[in-house]
Design a protein around this motif. Structure first.
Motif, PDB file in Angstrom:
ATOM      1  N   UNK A 506       1.712 -27.429  33.523  1.00  0.00           N
ATOM      2  CA  UNK A 506       2.289 -27.294  34.530  1.00  0.00           C
ATOM      3  C   UNK A 506       3.991 -26.969  34.366  1.00  0.00           C
ATOM      4  N   UNK A 507       4.715 -26.674  35.384  1.00  0.00           N
ATOM      5  CA  UNK A 507       6.370 -26.480  35.140  1.00  0.00           C
ATOM      6  C   UNK A 507       6.919 -27.754  35.828  1.00  0.00           C
ATOM      7  N   UNK A 508       7.745 -28.374  35.029  1.00  0.00           N
ATOM      8  CA  UNK A 508       8.730 -29.555  35.528  1.00  0.00           C
ATOM      9  C   UNK A 508      10.156 -28.877  36.240  1.00  0.00           C
ATOM     10  N   UNK A 509      10.050 -28.888  37.566  1.00  0.00           N
ATOM     11  CA  UNK A 509      11.194 -28.481  38.083  1.00  0.00           C
ATOM     12  C   UNK A 509      12.533 -29.586  38.140  1.00  0.00           C
ATOM     13  N   UNK A 510      12.175 -30.769  37.688  1.00  0.00           N
ATOM     14  CA  UNK A 510      13.221 -31.810  37.198  1.00  0.00           C
ATOM     15  C   UNK A 510      13.907 -31.308  35.964  1.00  0.00           C
ATOM     16  N   UNK A 511      13.459 -30.489  35.235  1.00  0.00           N
ATOM     17  CA  UNK A 511      14.088 -30.080  33.967  1.00  0.00           C
ATOM     18  C   UNK A 511      15.338 -29.094  34.271  1.00  0.00           C
ATOM     19  N   UNK A 512      16.249 -29.513  33.812  1.00  0.00           N
ATOM     20  CA  UNK A 512      17.576 -28.692  34.124  1.00  0.00           C
ATOM     21  C   UNK A 512      17.485 -27.383  33.892  1.00  0.00           C
ATOM     22  N   UNK A 513      16.806 -26.886  32.935  1.00  0.00           N
ATOM     23  CA  UNK A 513      16.923 -25.343  32.472  1.00  0.00           C
ATOM     24  C   UNK A 513      15.960 -24.952  33.475  1.00  0.00           C
ATOM     25  N   UNK A 514      14.747 -25.632  33.792  1.00  0.00           N
ATOM     26  CA  UNK A 514      13.659 -24.933  34.701  1.00  0.00           C
ATOM     27  C   UNK A 514      14.466 -24.717  36.272  1.00  0.00           C
ATOM     28  N   UNK A 515      15.305 -25.817  36.467  1.00  0.00           N
ATOM     29  CA  UNK A 515      15.731 -25.654  37.876  1.00  0.00           C
ATOM     30  C   UNK A 515      16.840 -24.559  37.832  1.00  0.00           C
ATOM     31  N   UNK A 516      17.556 -24.279  36.699  1.00  0.00           N
ATOM     32  CA  UNK A 516      18.462 -23.239  36.579  1.00  0.00           C
ATOM     33  C   UNK A 516      17.647 -21.936  36.769  1.00  0.00           C
ATOM     34  N   UNK A 517      16.585 -21.998  35.919  1.00  0.00           N
ATOM     35  CA  UNK A 517      15.721 -20.563  36.314  1.00  0.00           C
ATOM     36  C   UNK A 517      15.301 -20.388  37.753  1.00  0.00           C
ATOM     37  N   UNK A 518      14.995 -21.260  38.318  1.00  0.00           N
ATOM     38  CA  UNK A 518      14.640 -21.441  39.670  1.00  0.00           C
ATOM     39  C   UNK A 518      15.539 -20.766  40.564  1.00  0.00           C
ATOM     40  N   UNK A 519      16.944 -21.219  40.389  1.00  0.00           N
ATOM     41  CA  UNK A 519      17.940 -20.685  41.125  1.00  0.00           C
ATOM     42  C   UNK A 519      18.568 -19.160  40.907  1.00  0.00           C
TER      43      UNK A 519
END
Length: 701
Positions: A506-519
């Motif tokens: 799974x991918x945790x979008x609450x992870x700051x780095x993942x959220x940055x990647x999403x943006x």
């Protein structure tokens, strides 16, 4: 492995034989007088010249990509250098499909114009036959390449039951990487070429000089007609070639994850080979459907095209039931859930339904006689209100397709898990041959109208070609909508394949780095579009200055003095140089960014997954918005050719509202033919690159 697999390349070879028969029939049709053939020769020469220049640059790119793949394989330490063979095969076949379609289009255009002297029905026969050659060639070459490589790799890697199938699919993914890479550069480059010429021709010719569209006095008019071939034929062909093979490979990868208690005729690989058989089935019925596209004189062209399209879809759906129930075991598992053949068939039906619905929605928002286009026409009293009308139409047109896609994803997943989503996309793309035939006939008809205008043919000839061209504008928009819908489903399947290859649960979008990647991922389509549109703007500005210069310096040109001709070649060269320069950076974005994010210390696979999610969602919305807005603006402009009512007054070509509509169409041109249709390639290519490097990322290399 069963010899039944050899049926697939055999069907592809027969389909290519059909295209040769169609090509020979087209060439045998009357090509008009010397003036018509001279103009058609200019267009064909310009198109070939551009593709040669483009392919030289792509050859350099392929060389660099081969080096990069060799380094990646050395890092992974698996020795799967056959991925390089797959990459080159995909790239070569993609370029070949586009080139082949472009060559027949430049032969069909003048013959369509000649046929339009006497018959609309005959003109449709020739223009659609040219589109059919393009569509069937793309589908046949795509599946031929995939099926042959699959058979070769199976024979090399031995028993698939001992992990061989994973290696087969890993190296086979290179085929899609090569195809999508060429598609992106061809789509962006062709789009920049055609829109630079189109915008320059329209702004100076129609708006400033007040001369008709495709007037031979306009120096940019040949470049404009060349652009129809390199952008809307060769570019679109490479686009759907990439979409087609990416969809099939994604379904094959997920099919490898199916488990069953029984071993069928394909040694437990029924889920892997099903997408190939489904594509071959769709190819057969695309050919069958092409024979349904007929009209009586003055009949409805759109209805004939819809008959062929729906016929292909229905026949494919019916035949797929028998294929799936005969091929798949009675029960199989994926992700701990048990599924059966009927559920997979249901997913195929969902995919076909999603494709049909998205096509109908796109037709509604872009068709000349529908409410959205009529509203843009009514807002054409000023340039500003026309542009606002087109922007709002494009934005609101995203709602219905997204809901259809969302329901389709949920339904296909509920039926057969992620394999169901992938097989739904494969079902949608099964009739690519027919979809592209319908799409490619439009540029041929558009070129025929240009040749008729430049050759001084009677008014009724241009009226007949305009009927075909107006329908072609709608079918082009529908084709783009179809490609976007398939890209959304395919990207989800590729995303699942990436997670599996990278070892992610799974991918945790609450992870700051993942959220940055999403943006960052959500931003990329905007950056990509900006670069593509800016390239069109720069090239169009250069084209405008050149056309103005020729009108001022070539005495007697604007007045139409006999024997005075513009310098067409200079305009072609302006578009060619701009396209070659402008396609490099946008194309590099799709390839470089996933690699950089994946291998940057502290980021890795999970952040790359967030990036892919962001670019997919944002890219799908941007693609629908831009393609539909541009298509609606185009048909709003064409509505003035027969006269329109605005506030109780009738306006025709040359009126102030028509000039406002021309400017709106000019704004929409790079939307619908450059950046918009490139979005679906962007999101798939980034996913394919991620899948290709996923193993190395997971190993921490």
């Amino acid at each position: 492995m069963s010899e039944l697999l050899y049926i697939i390349p055999a069907i592809c070879l027969l389909a290519l034989g059909f295209t040769l028969w169609q090509s020979n029939w087209i060439v045998k049709q009357p090509a008009g007088d010397d003036r018509m053939q001279k103009i058609a020769g200019y267009v064909a020469k310009g198109a070939v010249s551009f593709l040669k220049a483009e392919y030289k640059v792509l050859a350099i790119f392929c060389g660099l990509a081969v080096i990069a793949l060799a380094v990646l394989n050395a890092v992974e330490g698996e020795g799967n250098y056959l991925i390089i063979l797959s990459f080159l095969t995909g790239a070569i076949l993609s370029a070949s499909a586009g080139y082949r379609g472009m060559r027949i289009a430049t032969k069909a255009n003048v013959r369509t114009a000649e046929a339009a002297k006497t018959s609309l029905a005959r003109a449709l026969d020739i223009s659609f036959a040219g589109g059919t050659v393009m569509g069937i060639s793309v589908a046949a070459l795509g599946i031929l390449g995939l099926s042959v490589l699959f058979l070769v790799y199976l024979s090399l890697y031995g028993d698939p039951a001992n992990g061989g199938i994973a290696r087969v699919l890993h190296v086979l993914a290179g085929f899609s990487l090569g195809a999508e890479s060429i598609a992106l550069f061809a789509r962006v480059g062709g789009g920049i070429f055609t829109k630079a010429a189109d915008v320059g021709a329209d702004l100076v010719g129609k708006v400033e000089a007040g001369i008709p569209e495709d007037d031979p006095r306009n120096p940019a008019v040949i470049a404009d007609n060349v652009g129809d071939n390199v952008g809307d034929v060769a570019g679109m062909g490479a686009d759907l070639f990439g979409s087609y093979v990416a969809t099939v490979i994604a379904a094959m990868v997920l099919g490898a994850g199916l488990s069953t208690d029984t071993t069928g005729v394909f040694g437990g690989l029924e889920g892997v080979v099903l997408p190939l058989f489904l594509a071959a089935l769709g190819l057969v019925f695309s050919i069958a459907g092409s024979f349904l596209v007929k009209i009586k004189e003055n009949g409805r062209v759109q209805r004939a095209l819809n008959t062929g399209n729906i016929g292909s879809i229905v026949l494919t759906a019916i035949a797929s039931y028998f294929l799936i129930t005969a091929l798949l075991p009675s029960r199989f598992e994926q992700g701990g859930h048990v599924y059966g053949p009927l559920q997979v068939f249901g997913a195929v039906v969902v995919g076909l339904a999603v494709g049909a619905l998205v096509s109908l929605i796109t037709e509604y928002y872009t068709s000349m006689n529908r409410g959205p286009v009529k509203r843009i026409v009514s807002q054409s009293t000023t340039t500003a209100t026309n542009i606002l009308g087109g922007l709002s139409t494009g934005m609101i047109s995203t709602a219905a397709p997204v809901f259809v896609l969302a329901v389709g994803i949920i339904a296909s997943f509920a039926l057969a898990g992620l394999y169901g989503v992938a097989i739904a996309a494969a079902g949608m793309m099964a009739t690519t041959g027919m979809q592209l035939a319908i799409d490619a006939f439009g540029p041929i008809a558009d070129n025929a109208g240009g040749i008729a205008e430049m050759s001084g043919l009677p008014k009724e000839v241009r009226e007949r070609t305009d009927v075909l061209d107006a329908v072609g504008n709608t079918t082009a928009a529908v084709g783009k909508g179809f490609a976007i819908a398939s890209a959304a489903l395919t990207s989800l399947a590729l995303f699942a394949a990436f997670m599996e290859s990278a070892g992610l649960v799974q991918i945790d979008i609450s992870n700051a780095k993942v959220l940055a990647g999403l943006l960052i991922g959500a931003m990329i389509p905007f950056l990509f579009s900006a670069l593509a549109i800016a390239a069109v703007g720069r090239a169009a500005n250069a084209m405008v200055e050149e056309v103005r210069r020729q009108f001022k310096t070539i005495k007697g040109l604007l007045e139409g003095k006999p024997g005075v001709e513009p310098d067409y070649d200079t305009c072609i060269q302006i578009s060619t140089r701009a396209a070659i320069r402008g396609m490099i950076v946008p194309g590099a974005i799709a390839i470089v960014i996933p690699v950089v994010v994946g291998f940057t210390p502290g980021l890795g696979a999970e952040v790359l997954g967030g990036l892919l999610a962001g670019v997919t969602v944002s890219g799908v919305l941007m693609a629908i918005f831009q393609s539909n807005a541009g298509g609606a603006w185009d048909n709003a402009k064409k509505s003035f050719e027969k006269g329109v009512q605005i506030n109780g007054q009738t306006y025709y070509k040359g009126s102030e509202p028509h000039k406002a509509a021309v400017v709106g169409d000019t704004v929409g041109d790079p939307f619908k033919d450059t950046s918009g249709p490139s979005m679906n390639i962007l999101i798939k290519l980034m996913s394919i690159v991620a899948v290709t490097v996923a193993t190395a990322i997971a190993s921490g290399a």
